[in-house]
Design an enzyme around this catalytic site. Structure first.
Site, mmCIF file in Angstrom:
data_model
loop_
_atom_site.group_PDB
_atom_site.id
_atom_site.type_symbol
_atom_site.label_atom_id
_atom_site.label_comp_id
_atom_site.label_asym_id
_atom_site.label_seq_id
_atom_site.Cartn_x
_atom_site.Cartn_y
_atom_site.Cartn_z
ATOM 1 N N ASN A 24 0.813 -1.219 0.000
ATOM 2 C CA ASN A 24 0.000 0.000 0.000
ATOM 3 C C ASN A 24 0.849 1.273 0.000
ATOM 4 O OD1 ASN A 24 -2.365 -1.446 -0.162
ATOM 5 N ND2 ASN A 24 -2.715 -1.492 2.043
ATOM 6 N N ARG A 93 -6.531 -0.814 -8.537
ATOM 7 C CA ARG A 93 -7.324 0.261 -7.973
ATOM 8 C C ARG A 93 -6.451 1.473 -7.671
ATOM 9 N NH1 ARG A 93 -12.205 0.786 -5.492
ATOM 10 N NH2 ARG A 93 -12.681 -1.372 -5.911
ATOM 11 N N CYS A 117 -9.295 -5.032 -6.562
ATOM 12 C CA CYS A 117 -10.245 -5.913 -5.871
ATOM 13 C C CYS A 117 -11.595 -5.229 -5.771
ATOM 14 C CB CYS A 117 -9.772 -6.190 -4.438
ATOM 15 S SG CYS A 117 -8.421 -7.353 -4.317
ATOM 16 N N ARG A 122 -16.484 1.793 -3.065
ATOM 17 C CA ARG A 122 -15.337 2.523 -2.511
ATOM 18 C C ARG A 122 -15.109 3.695 -3.445
ATOM 19 N NH1 ARG A 122 -9.721 -0.311 -0.695
ATOM 20 N NH2 ARG A 122 -10.130 -1.690 -2.420
ATOM 21 N N ASP A 125 -15.046 9.855 -4.405
ATOM 22 C CA ASP A 125 -15.610 11.204 -4.273
ATOM 23 C C ASP A 125 -14.780 12.103 -3.353
ATOM 24 O OD1 ASP A 125 -16.322 9.679 -2.122
ATOM 25 O OD2 ASP A 125 -18.347 10.454 -1.915
ATOM 26 N N ASP A 305 -7.862 -5.507 6.522
ATOM 27 C CA ASP A 305 -7.106 -6.423 5.655
ATOM 28 C C ASP A 305 -6.689 -7.711 6.369
ATOM 29 O OD1 ASP A 305 -7.273 -4.905 3.385
ATOM 30 O OD2 ASP A 305 -5.313 -3.966 3.595
#
Length: 423
Positions: A24, A93, A117, A122, A125, A305
């Site tokens: 990440n 993503r 995924c 999700r 915005d 996660d």
């Protein structure tokens, strides 16, 4: 045809597992390099498909990427802002970080809507709200997001939802904007601090990363630098759960224990013996697992996660455990798969009740997303007999060299292409 993993369960695992750089972080650090005007060297990157997809995208933009082992040398000097079609972008993503980085450097970007995924709604915005506050015009035309700005100006931005993605994306767009930006209700994840550290090394002025208020003073130019990525706390946590499930003494190296407080606390409550060192954790063999209740929260709470991998371990616990996911309430697709292996569950709204202990049996199952895949690997290691896991590509999006790593501590795990088995 998709490939599959074949795991023969029931073996006790022992040895050492090395944790790689944080997925990440990596997916944000690589786009962040676009903001520099000279070479950026990133060390400790995980060897996963998302990372390679990002290298390809940077090269499409005119950058050069030299990649060796876990180090990438990115030269963004000759990059230009060009529309990014959804080919590579659809694969992950986190391609949305290209929006903030390209907006920050070129004041414009066109990006196909991101993939990755599917975990229910999700939306981006909050990202768009931030870009607009900085002075960008954002439109959605034929499934692509168009961002344009005459100039970016610092602004005070309050995030309605604590979002790691939005926090990082606004940081990327704001570091070269005119004036001061304040992000309120910012996410506090270690990966945000990691990105802020890279940007600061490049010459950005950022205060408060890791708290809920981040202050950025815009600068005109950013230069290249050297940066070493933090270890992946989710991979580390997954290995800890796996070691508790099937280990007889597993040492996990390259970890930052303060990033793992949620999972350490819960495993301790479950009766798992651990030795916490400065940059390693030893997980001892555990005879009986105690039941626990878990609620996922934004960092520093228990991470969503790790909720799925933990479900597999809790099939060994005595009694009923309850997992409530407050972040992604629909993140329970793995449960139907573990049920095929004999798991006993009850879904109630955003909670899953796990009834144990049960002895899982090998079966044919499918990974629907990255962490569901991790849960199924742990379930397969616990099971009697052979388990076939389809959807390997989901697992490899987040866990590098998983077969080699687990084989090295004694797991019976192989990969076969589904096509071969039909012959």
């Amino acid at each position: 045809m998709t490939d599959k993993l074949i795991i023969r369960g029931g073996k006790k695992l022992a040895g050492t597992l090395q944790v790689d750089g944080a997925k990440n972080s990596a997916v944000a650090l690589i786009p962040a390099a676009i903001l520099a005007e000279s070479e950026v060297v990133l060390e400790g990157l995980p060897d996963i498909s998302d990372v390679h997809t990002l290298y390809n995208i940077l090269e499409e933009l005119g950058g050069t990427v030299r990649y060796d082992n876990k180090t990438a040398v990115i030269d963004p000097t000759d990059m230009i802002s060009m529309p990014l079609p959804s080919g590579n972008v659809k694969k992950l993503r986190a391609s949305y970080y290209l929006m903030g980085a390209m907006l920050g450097r070129f004041k414009k970007a066109v990006i196909g809507l991101p993939g990755g995924c599917y975990l229910g709604p999700r939306p981006i915005d909050q990202h768009i709200k931030g870009f607009e506050a900085l002075g960008a015009k954002v439109t959605n035309e034929q499934g692509a997001i168009y961002l344009r700005a005459d100039e970016l100006k610092g602004a005070r931005i309050y995030l309605d939802v604590v979002s790691v993605g939005a926090t990082i994306n606004i940081m990327l767009a704001a570091v070269r904007a005119k004036g001061k930006t304040v992000i309120e209700n910012a996410a506090k994840e270690p990966e945000i601090i990691d990105v802020a550290t890279l940007l600061t090394n490049m010459g950005a002025i950022i205060k408060g990363a890791g708290t809920d208020t981040i202050r950025i003073t815009g600068v005109e130019h950013l230069h290249g630098c050297h940066h070493t990525i933090i270890p992946d706390r989710i991979e580390a946590g997954t290995f800890m759960v796996l070691a508790a499930a099937s280990g007889k003494g597993v040492r996990i190296e390259n970890v930052i224990p303060t990033h793992l407080e949620g999972i350490i606390a819960k495993l301790t409550e479950m009766g798992v013996p651990m030795d916490i060192e400065e940059d390693a954790i030893f997980v001892g063999e555990v005879e009986k697992i105690k039941k626990v209740d878990i609620k996922t929260y934004a960092y520093p709470g228990f991470p969503t996660d790790l909720q799925q991998p933990l479900t597999a371990l809790l099939t060994r616990a005595e009694g009923s455990s309850v997992i409530t996911d407050t972040i992604y309430p629909s993140r329970f697709k793995h449960i139907a798969e573990i049920e095929r292996m004999g798991g006993k569950f009850k879904l109630e709204g955003r909670s899953a009740v796990i009834n144990g202990p049960v002895q899982l049996q090998g079966s044919k199952v499918t990974a629907t997303d990255l962490r569901a895949g991790a849960a199924l690997v742990i379930a397969a290691l616990l099971a009697d007999g052979e388990t076939e896991i389809h959807g390997v590509e989901h697992i490899e999006r987040g866990y590098s060299k998983i077969i080699e790593k687990l084989s090295a501590i004694g797991a019976n795990i192989t990969r076969s292409s589904a096509a071969e088995t039909k012959l």
